[in-house]
Design a protein around this motif. Structure first.
Motif, PDB file in Angstrom:
ATOM      1  N   SER A  81       5.127   7.515   4.554  1.00 44.44           N
ATOM      2  CA  SER A  81       5.869   8.775   4.473  1.00 44.44           C
ATOM      3  C   SER A  81       6.269   9.360   5.826  1.00 44.44           C
ATOM      4  O   SER A  81       7.272  10.067   5.916  1.00 44.44           O
ATOM      5  N   GLN A  82       5.515   9.063   6.873  1.00 43.16           N
ATOM      6  CA  GLN A  82       5.765   9.705   8.163  1.00 43.16           C
ATOM      7  C   GLN A  82       6.245   8.767   9.260  1.00 43.16           C
ATOM      8  O   GLN A  82       6.818   9.221  10.243  1.00 43.16           O
ATOM      9  N   ARG A  83       5.969   7.504   9.143  1.00 42.86           N
ATOM     10  CA  ARG A  83       6.323   6.549  10.198  1.00 42.86           C
ATOM     11  C   ARG A  83       7.400   5.597   9.690  1.00 42.86           C
ATOM     12  O   ARG A  83       7.137   4.441   9.382  1.00 42.86           O
ATOM     13  N   LEU A  84       8.610   6.111   9.625  1.00 40.40           N
ATOM     14  CA  LEU A  84       9.714   5.316   9.096  1.00 40.40           C
ATOM     15  C   LEU A  84      10.078   4.149  10.010  1.00 40.40           C
ATOM     16  O   LEU A  84      10.793   3.238   9.595  1.00 40.40           O
ATOM     17  N   ASP A  85       9.572   4.161  11.242  1.00 40.33           N
ATOM     18  CA  ASP A  85       9.787   3.034  12.148  1.00 40.33           C
ATOM     19  C   ASP A  85       8.915   1.835  11.774  1.00 40.33           C
ATOM     20  O   ASP A  85       9.178   0.715  12.212  1.00 40.33           O
ATOM     21  N   VAL A  86       7.898   2.063  10.959  1.00 38.66           N
ATOM     22  CA  VAL A  86       7.032   0.982  10.486  1.00 38.66           C
ATOM     23  C   VAL A  86       7.611   0.499   9.154  1.00 38.66           C
ATOM     24  O   VAL A  86       7.666   1.272   8.197  1.00 38.66           O
ATOM     25  N   PRO A  87       8.056  -0.751   9.081  1.00 43.15           N
ATOM     26  CA  PRO A  87       8.608  -1.248   7.814  1.00 43.15           C
ATOM     27  C   PRO A  87       7.601  -1.089   6.674  1.00 43.15           C
ATOM     28  O   PRO A  87       6.391  -1.247   6.879  1.00 43.15           O
ATOM     29  N   TYR A  88       8.113  -0.775   5.493  1.00 43.97           N
ATOM     30  CA  TYR A  88       7.217  -0.510   4.365  1.00 43.97           C
ATOM     31  C   TYR A  88       6.312  -1.698   4.071  1.00 43.97           C
ATOM     32  O   TYR A  88       5.144  -1.521   3.730  1.00 43.97           O
ATOM     33  N   ARG A  89       6.819  -2.907   4.220  1.00 46.35           N
ATOM     34  CA  ARG A  89       5.998  -4.087   3.939  1.00 46.35           C
ATOM     35  C   ARG A  89       4.857  -4.215   4.951  1.00 46.35           C
ATOM     36  O   ARG A  89       3.767  -4.660   4.611  1.00 46.35           O
ATOM     37  N   VAL A  90       5.107  -3.817   6.181  1.00 44.21           N
ATOM     38  CA  VAL A  90       4.058  -3.839   7.205  1.00 44.21           C
ATOM     39  C   VAL A  90       2.990  -2.798   6.872  1.00 44.21           C
ATOM     40  O   VAL A  90       1.794  -3.083   6.931  1.00 44.21           O
ATOM     41  N   ALA A  91       3.421  -1.594   6.513  1.00 45.41           N
ATOM     42  CA  ALA A  91       2.463  -0.529   6.177  1.00 45.41           C
ATOM     43  C   ALA A  91       1.571  -0.960   5.015  1.00 45.41           C
ATOM     44  O   ALA A  91       0.346  -0.771   5.059  1.00 45.41           O
ATOM     45  N   ASN A 151       1.001  -4.145   3.913  1.00 46.09           N
ATOM     46  CA  ASN A 151       0.193  -5.306   4.284  1.00 46.09           C
ATOM     47  C   ASN A 151      -0.983  -4.919   5.178  1.00 46.09           C
ATOM     48  O   ASN A 151      -2.103  -5.411   4.996  1.00 46.09           O
ATOM     49  N   GLU A 152      -0.743  -4.059   6.140  1.00 46.52           N
ATOM     50  CA  GLU A 152      -1.829  -3.631   7.028  1.00 46.52           C
ATOM     51  C   GLU A 152      -2.918  -2.897   6.241  1.00 46.52           C
ATOM     52  O   GLU A 152      -4.106  -3.080   6.500  1.00 46.52           O
ATOM     53  N   SER A 153      -2.515  -2.090   5.281  1.00 41.31           N
ATOM     54  CA  SER A 153      -3.494  -1.386   4.446  1.00 41.31           C
ATOM     55  C   SER A 153      -4.281  -2.367   3.581  1.00 41.31           C
ATOM     56  O   SER A 153      -5.496  -2.224   3.414  1.00 41.31           O
ATOM     57  N   VAL A 154      -3.596  -3.349   3.045  1.00 41.66           N
ATOM     58  CA  VAL A 154      -4.272  -4.378   2.241  1.00 41.66           C
ATOM     59  C   VAL A 154      -5.295  -5.120   3.101  1.00 41.66           C
ATOM     60  O   VAL A 154      -6.428  -5.372   2.668  1.00 41.66           O
ATOM     61  N   GLU A 155      -4.926  -5.448   4.327  1.00 40.73           N
ATOM     62  CA  GLU A 155      -5.856  -6.145   5.224  1.00 40.73           C
ATOM     63  C   GLU A 155      -7.065  -5.272   5.554  1.00 40.73           C
ATOM     64  O   GLU A 155      -8.188  -5.775   5.641  1.00 40.73           O
ATOM     65  N   LEU A 156      -6.852  -3.978   5.724  1.00 39.49           N
ATOM     66  CA  LEU A 156      -7.980  -3.070   5.956  1.00 39.49           C
ATOM     67  C   LEU A 156      -8.908  -3.051   4.741  1.00 39.49           C
ATOM     68  O   LEU A 156     -10.132  -3.081   4.884  1.00 39.49           O
ATOM     69  N   ALA A 157      -8.314  -3.002   3.554  1.00 38.52           N
ATOM     70  CA  ALA A 157      -9.121  -2.993   2.330  1.00 38.52           C
ATOM     71  C   ALA A 157      -9.894  -4.302   2.180  1.00 38.52           C
ATOM     72  O   ALA A 157     -11.053  -4.302   1.760  1.00 38.52           O
ATOM     73  N   LYS A 158      -9.271  -5.411   2.538  1.00 38.04           N
ATOM     74  CA  LYS A 158      -9.972  -6.699   2.481  1.00 38.04           C
ATOM     75  C   LYS A 158     -11.151  -6.717   3.441  1.00 38.04           C
ATOM     76  O   LYS A 158     -12.214  -7.235   3.119  1.00 38.04           O
ATOM     77  N   GLY A 159     -10.953  -6.168   4.616  1.00 40.65           N
ATOM     78  CA  GLY A 159     -11.989  -6.206   5.645  1.00 40.65           C
ATOM     79  C   GLY A 159     -13.113  -5.213   5.450  1.00 40.65           C
ATOM     80  O   GLY A 159     -14.250  -5.480   5.836  1.00 40.65           O
ATOM     81  N   PHE A 160     -12.812  -4.066   4.856  1.00 40.01           N
ATOM     82  CA  PHE A 160     -13.809  -2.999   4.780  1.00 40.01           C
ATOM     83  C   PHE A 160     -14.136  -2.558   3.360  1.00 40.01           C
ATOM     84  O   PHE A 160     -15.164  -1.930   3.138  1.00 40.01           O
ATOM     85  N   GLY A 161     -13.260  -2.839   2.426  1.00 42.25           N
ATOM     86  CA  GLY A 161     -13.432  -2.326   1.073  1.00 42.25           C
ATOM     87  C   GLY A 161     -14.240  -3.235   0.169  1.00 42.25           C
ATOM     88  O   GLY A 161     -14.742  -4.283   0.582  1.00 42.25           O
ATOM     89  N   ALA A 162     -14.344  -2.821  -1.072  1.00 39.85           N
ATOM     90  CA  ALA A 162     -15.028  -3.614  -2.089  1.00 39.85           C
ATOM     91  C   ALA A 162     -14.230  -4.893  -2.351  1.00 39.85           C
ATOM     92  O   ALA A 162     -13.067  -5.011  -1.951  1.00 39.85           O
ATOM     93  N   THR A 163     -14.840  -5.811  -3.052  1.00 44.33           N
ATOM     94  CA  THR A 163     -14.288  -7.154  -3.242  1.00 44.33           C
ATOM     95  C   THR A 163     -12.831  -7.173  -3.688  1.00 44.33           C
ATOM     96  O   THR A 163     -12.025  -7.885  -3.119  1.00 44.33           O
ATOM     97  N   GLU A 164     -12.478  -6.426  -4.684  1.00 44.22           N
ATOM     98  CA  GLU A 164     -11.115  -6.468  -5.217  1.00 44.22           C
ATOM     99  C   GLU A 164     -10.282  -5.236  -4.847  1.00 44.22           C
ATOM    100  O   GLU A 164      -9.187  -5.056  -5.377  1.00 44.22           O
ATOM    101  N   SER A 165     -10.779  -4.410  -3.956  1.00 41.19           N
ATOM    102  CA  SER A 165     -10.075  -3.159  -3.657  1.00 41.19           C
ATOM    103  C   SER A 165      -8.700  -3.387  -3.044  1.00 41.19           C
ATOM    104  O   SER A 165      -7.801  -2.567  -3.218  1.00 41.19           O
ATOM    105  N   HIS A 166      -8.518  -4.499  -2.353  1.00 37.83           N
ATOM    106  CA  HIS A 166      -7.217  -4.749  -1.732  1.00 37.83           C
ATOM    107  C   HIS A 166      -6.109  -4.866  -2.777  1.00 37.83           C
ATOM    108  O   HIS A 166      -4.977  -4.466  -2.529  1.00 37.83           O
TER     109      HIS A 166
END
Length: 174
Positions: free
Chosen positions: A116-126, A128-143
């Motif tokens: 919503s705030q960083r339109l310079d960051v492509p939506y797919r990057v935003a 994907n990066e969140s999914v990677e954070l969830a994989k690294g720190f979240g519960a097993t299927e949270s990503h």
């Protein structure tokens, strides 16, 4: 010490130069640290300035391998607008916001902020990066859950960007 290292057979090997991290690597590291900081803020309600200072001073945190300006923006932006960010994705959830795992909540807040705030960051990057954070720190299927919610949110807040990408894909497939 010599400028040239040697191999096992004592022949000179070229000295390896440590590559500087790319901008995307620095940003990924910033997101990782911001996730930890946002999580700490959510759990302890510690002042954001105090958390930021802890991260900068703490020698165990690898602040040198991140974009400090981006880390600061994510931490301050997400915490300052947490309620607004929550309203962006809350109706997309299959459960009350209060039942979200704190890591999932922090990841979705960061992803929502970038969408919503960083339109310079492509939506797919935003996303994907969140999914990677969830994989690294979240519960097993949270990503998978994070991916689904942020993808739906992107359809709303990045409608034009997504439509343009689809159109470009159609043109390239002709």
């Amino acid at each position: 010490m010599s400028e040239v290292e040697t191999t096992n057979d004592q022949t000179p090997a070229p000295k390896r130069k440590d590559k500087k991290p790319s901008r995307s690597q620095l940003r990924s590291a910033s997101r990782r640290l911001a996730l930890q900081a946002v999580y700490q803020w959510q759990m302890n309600k510690t002042a954001v300035s105090e958390i930021e200072t802890q991260f900068v001073i703490d020698q165990d945190r690898d602040m040198d391998s991140c974009d400090k300006v981006y880390f600061r923006e994510l931490l301050q932006g997400v915490t300052a607008s947490a309620k607004k960010l929550d309203t962006l994705f809350e109706e997309l959830l299959d459960r009350p916001l209060s039942e979200l795992d704190p890591i999932e909540l922090a990841v979705m807040r960061i992803g929502s902020y970038e969408l919503s705030q960083r339109l310079d960051v492509p939506y797919r990057v935003a996303i994907n990066e969140s999914v990677e954070l969830a994989k690294g720190f979240g519960a097993t299927e949270s990503h998978k859950y994070v991916n689904g919610i942020l993808d739906k949110l992107a359809q709303r807040v990045r409608r034009e960007e997504i439509a343009a990408r689809r159109e470009a894909n159609k043109e390239s497939n002709k």
